[in-house]
Write an enzyme that holds these catalytic residues in place. Structure first.
Site, PDB file in Angstrom:
ATOM      1  N   SER A 224      31.241 -16.085  -7.147  1.00  0.00           N
ATOM      2  CA  SER A 224      30.642 -14.686  -7.071  1.00  0.00           C
ATOM      3  C   SER A 224      30.140 -14.369  -8.592  1.00  0.00           C
ATOM      4  O   SER A 224      29.360 -15.137  -9.257  1.00  0.00           O
ATOM      5  CB  SER A 224      31.620 -14.010  -6.645  1.00  0.00           C
ATOM      6  OG  SER A 224      31.078 -12.684  -6.318  1.00  0.00           O
TER       7      SER A 224
ATOM      8  N   ASP B 222      26.133 -15.120   3.414  1.00  0.00           N
ATOM      9  CA  ASP B 222      26.974 -14.548   2.502  1.00  0.00           C
ATOM     10  C   ASP B 222      26.580 -12.890   2.436  1.00  0.00           C
ATOM     11  O   ASP B 222      25.286 -12.767   1.845  1.00  0.00           O
ATOM     12  CB  ASP B 222      26.857 -15.196   1.087  1.00  0.00           C
ATOM     13  CG  ASP B 222      27.882 -14.801  -0.024  1.00  0.00           C
ATOM     14  OD1 ASP B 222      28.192 -13.536  -0.087  1.00  0.00           O
ATOM     15  OD2 ASP B 222      28.530 -15.810  -0.690  1.00  0.00           O
TER      16      ASP B 222
ATOM     17  N   HIS C  39      31.604 -15.120   2.282  1.00  0.00           N
ATOM     18  CA  HIS C  39      31.496 -14.990   0.873  1.00  0.00           C
ATOM     19  C   HIS C  39      31.833 -16.254   0.160  1.00  0.00           C
ATOM     20  O   HIS C  39      33.212 -16.510   0.190  1.00  0.00           O
ATOM     21  CB  HIS C  39      31.927 -13.747   0.454  1.00  0.00           C
ATOM     22  CG  HIS C  39      31.552 -13.689  -1.290  1.00  0.00           C
ATOM     23  ND1 HIS C  39      30.300 -13.976  -1.698  1.00  0.00           N
ATOM     24  CD2 HIS C  39      32.256 -13.182  -2.372  1.00  0.00           C
ATOM     25  CE1 HIS C  39      30.373 -13.820  -3.266  1.00  0.00           C
ATOM     26  NE2 HIS C  39      31.612 -13.094  -3.532  1.00  0.00           N
TER      27      HIS C  39
END
Length: 529
Positions: free
Chosen positions: A243, A471, A499
């Site tokens: 991320s 995602d 995610h």
């Protein structure tokens, strides 16, 4: 709102929600059905650095030599004697290395097979603001056996977060009120409250954190990571970032291309985008995930949301409008406001296995009970039932993002932006449009030396960029873009929901990432699993 967040952090705290709800669920990451195709592996990258070399402690600036020469004093962690903890000293301001210093919290999980140890794998879970020490400490749930056996997994709390000089901007009660505010104000009083909340937040950062508030940028965290690499005795960095951790890793590769050995960037952020473009991308990503959730409910039959996907989405919109008009009861003396309801809805979208929690929360909320939805919102914010916070991630995310990009759209210009955001997300678009107010009230002037015009990592070894097609938080298009921008970028794609990709039940993805980190085997650019 939180711009990016690593999936495992969400899973771990969702497990706490399950416990709070009295539910039992086996938390087995990587036990899901996934592809069994083995990717082609035609290229081999450089070997990871396993021993100190003559360059390991060489600083980019001679004035930084005391920091690069330091050794870590590893001690058993108080929380778990099987893990080792240490403190790393770095300058508060890299333009003044002889000035004030801060300490970075570091945690190491030693390799399970010392005789086959390859070196240190530095990891970051994203946020920005999520503590890396907790991420490494959860290694058994986060990383698979092949990595745990061959690497010391090393997590650190980036400056301004966790145990590393955490930035502080509001009291716990003030933070709870700040997060509960209406994220898409539709009345003048609500707009004024939004602006006043942001201004008070940034005033508080300076009042409570002093000079630290101006020195928690991603560039400075990347420089800390190179000091950590040297203190670990590695001549090059082996890294897995998820991320926002992909932005941190890409920044490191730009600053130190000759020391970037094997970098995996999972759930990639497009580092070239403006704040507006990032918000538009996330609006589309969460809309895609919410539609997938509603479609799953409809396809299962007798969906409480409606008979079609559009009916389900309309029901959610109507619910948010109802809560905006009249909050509903939540645990204790609290009320579920529209701000908390929004965060409660998006939290389970990070992990498709937890969609059932969203159904349970919405069904209860439709009946006037906001307990479960509030628990999910609190999970997102790292808030405990007592009203305290387990970390400062909900404050650090604003402090870090606004140093990286201090932009703010005037409130009077937001309504003109709404149509574009509703096109990207008819259900949640207004929230993302209002997030453009962003850094209104920022009190510190970001140092120009902490801003990079572009990130290409020219001269670095192959960098594995990983994206998941559905995602919600870091849309797949961002991974495609980052892989193109990085001169050594190689794109690996996971077809699926949720995610990030690693350890999400797709054997093809897991084996490709592990082969890259362990053997240096680089998959074909564009490999899809």
């Amino acid at each position: 709102m939180r711009s990016v967040k690593q999936v495992v952090a969400i899973v771990v705290v969702l497990a706490m929600v399950l416990s709070a709800l009295g539910l039992a669920l086996a938390l087995v990451l990587g036990g899901l059905l996934g592809g069994d195709e083995t990717p082609q592996q035609p290229r081999t990258g450089p070997a990871p650095s396993t021993t100190p070399s003559g360059d390991a402690t060489e600083p980019p600036d001679p004035a930084l030599e005391p920091f690069y020469d330091q050794s870590l004093d590893w001690q058993a962690c108080e929380s778990d004697a099987d893990h080792e903890c240490a403190r790393l000293q770095v300058p508060l301001d890299y333009t003044d290395p002889g000035g004030e210093t801060i300490e970075i919290a570091v945690l190491r999980v030693p390799a399970g097979e010392p005789g086959q140890r390859l070196g240190s794998l530095v990891v970051n879970p994203g946020g920005p603001g999520a503590p890396g020490t907790s991420y490494a400490a959860a290694g058994d749930a986060v990383f698979r056996a092949p990595l745990l056996a061959r690497y010391d997994v090393v997590g650190f709390d980036p400056r301004g977060t966790g145990g590393s000089a955490p930035v502080d901007c509001l009291s716990d009660d003030q933070l709870t009120d700040f997060l509960a505010a209406d994220p898409s104000p539709d009345e003048p009083a609500e707009v004024e409250a939004l602006v006043a909340g942001l201004e008070a937040f940034f005033d508080g950062c300076v009042e409570r954190s002093g000079d630290l508030a101006a020195h928690v940028s991603t560039v400075e965290a990347a420089k800390d990571m190179d000091v950590l690499r040297a203190a670990l005795g590695e001549s090059g960095l082996t890294y897995l970032g998820a991320s926002y951790g992909t932005k941190l890793g890409a920044t490191y590769a730009e600053l130190f291309p000759d020391r970037a050995d094997r970098l995996v960037l999972d759930g990639a952020v497009d580092v070239s985008l403006t704040s507006r473009e990032l918000n538009l991308g996330q609006a589309a990503g969460f809309e895609r995930a919410l539609r997938a959730y509603v479609a799953d409910c409809v396809e299962a039959g007798a969906c409480f949301l409606g008979e079609t996907v559009q009916e389900g989405l309309d029901r959610i919109v109507a619910f948010l409008e109802e809560v905006d008009r009249e909050p509903i009861p939540a645990p204790g003396e609290r009320e579920l406001t529209v701000g908390s309801a929004f965060y409660g809805i998006i939290t389970p979208l990070y992990v498709s296995d937890y969609w059932f929690l969203l159904s349970q929360a919405l069904e209860a909320a439709f009946a006037g009970d906001g307990t479960t939805l509030m628990l999910l919102a609190d999970t997102y914010a790292s808030r405990t039932p007592s009203g305290s916070y387990t970390d400062n991630s909900s404050e650090a995310i604003y402090a870090i993002n606004c140093l990286d990009d201090p932009s703010s759209t005037p409130v009077e210009e937001i309504p003109a932006q709404v149509p574009d955001f509703l096109e990207a997300s008819p259900t949640l678009g207004e929230v993302f449009a209002w997030s453009l107010v962003g850094c209104r009230g920022l009190e510190v002037e970001p140092d120009p030396s902490t801003r990079l015009d572009e990130i290409t990592a020219e001269g670095a070894a192959p960098i594995l960029v990983v994206g998941t097609t559905r995602d919600p938080a870091t849309p797949y298009e961002w991974a495609q873009a980052l892989a193109d921008q990085l001169e050594p970028g190689v794109l690996l794609t996971r077809e699926g929901d949720g995610h990030t990709a690693y350890n999400s039940g797709n054997a093809c993805i897991d084996e490709a990432i592990e082969a890259f980190l362990i053997a240096g085997t680089v998959p074909d650019d564009g490999t899809t699993c």
